[in-house]
Scaffold this active site. Structure first.
Site, PDB file in Angstrom:
ATOM      1  N   CYS A 135       6.461  -4.031  15.895  1.00 12.63           N
ATOM      2  CA  CYS A 135       6.087  -3.013  16.876  1.00 12.63           C
ATOM      3  C   CYS A 135       4.657  -3.306  17.348  1.00 12.63           C
ATOM      4  O   CYS A 135       3.795  -3.670  16.545  1.00 12.63           O
ATOM      5  CB  CYS A 135       6.170  -1.612  16.264  1.00 12.63           C
ATOM      6  N   CYS A 142       3.473   8.595   0.409  1.00 11.19           N
ATOM      7  CA  CYS A 142       4.055   7.709   1.423  1.00 11.19           C
ATOM      8  C   CYS A 142       4.169   6.316   0.804  1.00 11.19           C
ATOM      9  O   CYS A 142       3.166   5.749   0.370  1.00 11.19           O
ATOM     10  CB  CYS A 142       3.129   7.696   2.641  1.00 11.19           C
ATOM     11  N   LEU A 202      10.527   6.996  17.847  1.00 12.19           N
ATOM     12  CA  LEU A 202      10.997   6.920  19.235  1.00 12.19           C
ATOM     13  C   LEU A 202       9.911   6.327  20.139  1.00 12.19           C
ATOM     14  O   LEU A 202      10.127   5.308  20.780  1.00 12.19           O
ATOM     15  CB  LEU A 202      11.423   8.321  19.692  1.00 12.19           C
ATOM     16  N   CYS A 227       6.783  -6.822   7.348  1.00 15.48           N
ATOM     17  CA  CYS A 227       7.834  -6.200   8.165  1.00 15.48           C
ATOM     18  C   CYS A 227       8.196  -7.171   9.271  1.00 15.48           C
ATOM     19  O   CYS A 227       7.348  -7.877   9.777  1.00 15.48           O
ATOM     20  CB  CYS A 227       7.288  -4.896   8.761  1.00 15.48           C
ATOM     21  N   CYS A 255       1.459  -1.605  15.637  1.00 18.27           N
ATOM     22  CA  CYS A 255       1.473  -1.464  14.178  1.00 18.27           C
ATOM     23  C   CYS A 255       0.869  -2.695  13.510  1.00 18.27           C
ATOM     24  O   CYS A 255       1.102  -3.823  13.943  1.00 18.27           O
ATOM     25  CB  CYS A 255       2.919  -1.266  13.717  1.00 18.27           C
ATOM     26  N   GLU A 264       0.817  -1.214   0.000  1.00 17.34           N
ATOM     27  CA  GLU A 264       0.000   0.000   0.000  1.00 17.34           C
ATOM     28  C   GLU A 264       0.850   1.263   0.000  1.00 17.34           C
ATOM     29  O   GLU A 264       1.980   1.286   0.483  1.00 17.34           O
ATOM     30  CB  GLU A 264      -1.004   0.010   1.155  1.00 17.34           C
ATOM     31  N   CYS A 293      -1.776   2.414   8.695  1.00 22.89           N
ATOM     32  CA  CYS A 293      -0.473   1.763   8.678  1.00 22.89           C
ATOM     33  C   CYS A 293      -0.542   0.260   8.448  1.00 22.89           C
ATOM     34  O   CYS A 293      -0.366  -0.525   9.382  1.00 22.89           O
ATOM     35  CB  CYS A 293       0.255   2.059   9.980  1.00 22.89           C
TER      36      CYS A 293
HETATM   37  N1  SAH Z   1       9.669   1.013   9.899  1.00 22.70           N
HETATM   38  C1  SAH Z   1       9.760   2.435   9.845  1.00 22.70           C
HETATM   39  C2  SAH Z   1       8.816   3.106   8.870  1.00 22.70           C
HETATM   40  C3  SAH Z   1       7.408   2.598   8.760  1.00 22.70           C
HETATM   41  S1  SAH Z   1       6.246   2.985  10.012  1.00 22.70           S
HETATM   42  C4  SAH Z   1       9.640   3.028  11.218  1.00 22.70           C
HETATM   43  O1  SAH Z   1       9.442   2.286  12.174  1.00 22.70           O
HETATM   44  O2  SAH Z   1       9.788   4.227  11.363  1.00 22.70           O
HETATM   45  C5  SAH Z   1       5.976   4.714   9.932  1.00 22.70           C
HETATM   46  C6  SAH Z   1       5.594   5.322  11.275  1.00 22.70           C
HETATM   47  O3  SAH Z   1       4.259   4.950  11.668  1.00 22.70           O
HETATM   48  C7  SAH Z   1       6.492   4.858  12.413  1.00 22.70           C
HETATM   49  O4  SAH Z   1       6.792   5.952  13.235  1.00 22.70           O
HETATM   50  C8  SAH Z   1       5.605   3.865  13.127  1.00 22.70           C
HETATM   51  O5  SAH Z   1       6.020   3.628  14.431  1.00 22.70           O
HETATM   52  C9  SAH Z   1       4.262   4.528  13.018  1.00 22.70           C
HETATM   53  N2  SAH Z   1       3.093   3.679  13.252  1.00 22.70           N
HETATM   54  C10 SAH Z   1       2.945   2.370  13.013  1.00 22.70           C
HETATM   55  N3  SAH Z   1       1.724   1.952  13.362  1.00 22.70           N
HETATM   56  C11 SAH Z   1       1.074   3.030  13.823  1.00 22.70           C
HETATM   57  C12 SAH Z   1      -0.229   3.252  14.328  1.00 22.70           C
HETATM   58  N4  SAH Z   1      -1.105   2.267  14.427  1.00 22.70           N
HETATM   59  N5  SAH Z   1      -0.556   4.504  14.695  1.00 22.70           N
HETATM   60  C13 SAH Z   1       0.324   5.528  14.579  1.00 22.70           C
HETATM   61  N6  SAH Z   1       1.565   5.383  14.110  1.00 22.70           N
HETATM   62  C14 SAH Z   1       1.937   4.151  13.742  1.00 22.70           C
END
Ligand code: SAH
Length: 346
Positions: A118, A107, A217, A114, A121, A94, A335
């Site tokens: 996290c 984006c 972070l 992945c 996510c 996407e 996301c």
């Molecule tokens: N892997 C990279 C880039 C992809 S995620 C990274 O971790 O930065 C892009 C951003 O979206 C990251 O800051 C991630 O932590 C955040 N993110 C992921 N899931 C999310 C959610 N459900 N709500 C808000 N931000 C989210």
């Protein structure tokens, strides 16, 4: 898997070698490059100033990567467009177009799936399938620019995947995207977001590019960060912040910190204070994002009042901060959720 060379992932030197090895003149490589990266051709057949025989040779000897749009959702509120694209091997990814006053920002995804997992996510739920090729990253932008009929001016690598877990492909993608013989996007208009893969952050710093590096972070302490982001078990927060400082020293580019606010988890005034202490004296900018709820996860975003209080707390302590405007709320599929639903529905 078809192992013929992927010509859209080649830089002009590599393409010239490839084309001359096929017995053609070097200027054919420049024509081909222009068709791919400026005219954004979706097939070799469109390349009408190339001799028919050469086009046939190219079709036989190489792969021409072009993504198929399988779905697009359009926000009635702000014009945000979420795309699902089909890759040659059947995977889907996407991408999102956001419209701002300063232009069109896209984006893109850097991987199918992945491996970072996290906790908040959706992209990590099914694990990693594979890294995307430079051509597959470029194509997300090319197909969107063609679809909207407007120039894309900004790119953020913040879709599915961890870009620094696909390092070589990412660097080639950046070189092609920012090439003045291609779309010629300014490096300063490109942001790469990472969860904090320290060795590759340092490598990237040494490339001395002018791109913006964003670090996810999401917590003001190592203990809290580790609970939300398994990668913090491999690279602790102090190593990561050291790499951020190094990035700034090497490139002169101010770091961006992404901080997703999770109600009751990392959104308290004491968290804001700890975050301000942590970042004190760093040349940086903090982006606050109320978390997008993901069906499989329990996290929720805080009330707007809490978000504001968090922001004020940071500001009081001298930290540059913005609340990321939520785009496309009415087509909410945060996301990685769009891809996930599509894959499950198939
Ligand atoms: N892997 C990279 C880039 C992809 S995620 C990274 O971790 O930065 C892009 C951003 O979206 C990251 O800051 C991630 O932590 C955040 N993110 C992921 N899931 C999310 C959610 N459900 N709500 C808000 N931000 C989210």
């Amino acid at each position: 898997m078809n192992e013929k060379p992927d010509i859209k992932s080649m830089n002009i030197t590599e393409l010239t070698e490839f084309v001359t090895a096929l017995g053609e003149k070097p200027f054919r490589a420049r024509q081909l490059y222009q068709w791919m990266h400026q005219k954004l051709s979706s097939s070799i057949d469109e390349m009408t100033n190339l001799p028919l025989a050469f086009r046939e040779t190219l079709k036989r000897e190489s792969r021409y990567i072009s993504l198929k749009q399988v779905q697009v959702q359009v926000s009635k509120e702000d014009g945000t467009r979420k795309y699902l694209f089909l890759l040659e091997d059947g995977n889907v990814i996407e991408s999102v177009r956001m419209r701002y006053k300063f232009g069109n920002s896209v984006c893109i995804s850097s991987q199918a799936g992945c491996r970072m997992a996290c906790r908040f996510c959706a992209s990590g739920i099914g694990g990693l399938v594979r890294g995307l090729t430079p051509s597959e990253m470029l194509e997300q932008i090319y197909r969107i620019q063609e679809d909207i009929g407007e120039r894309v001016s900004h790119v953020v690598v913040m879709g599915t995947g961890e870009p620094l877990d696909n390092y070589e492909n990412l660097l080639q993608f950046i070189a092609l995207l920012c090439d003045d013989k291609g779309l010629n996007i300014g490096q300063r208009n490109l942001t790469v977001s990472t969860c904090g893969i320290v060795p590759n952050m340092r490598r990237l710093a040494e490339e001395k590019l002018q791109i913006t590096l964003a670090l996810s972070l999401h917590a003001p302490s190592q203990a809290k960060r580790k609970e939300l982001m398994p990668v913090a078990g491999t690279y602790d927060m102090y190593e990561v912040l050291g790499a951020c400082q190094y990035y700034f020293e090497q490139t002169g580019r101010r770091m961006t910190f992404e901080y997703s606010l999770l109600a009751g988890v990392n959104d308290g005034d004491e968290d804001a204070k700890a975050l301000a202490d942590l970042l004190k004296g760093m040349n940086c900018h903090v982006n606050l994002i109320p978390v997008n709820p993901v069906t499989e996860h329990k996290f929720r975003g805080p009330e707007p009042k809490r978000v504001l209080s968090f922001k004020n707390n940071l500001e009081k302590n001298g930290i540059n901060v913005t609340i990321r405007r939520e785009m496309g709320r009415d087509i909410d599929a945060a996301c990685g959720q769009l891809r996930k639903r599509y894959v499950e529905g198939r």
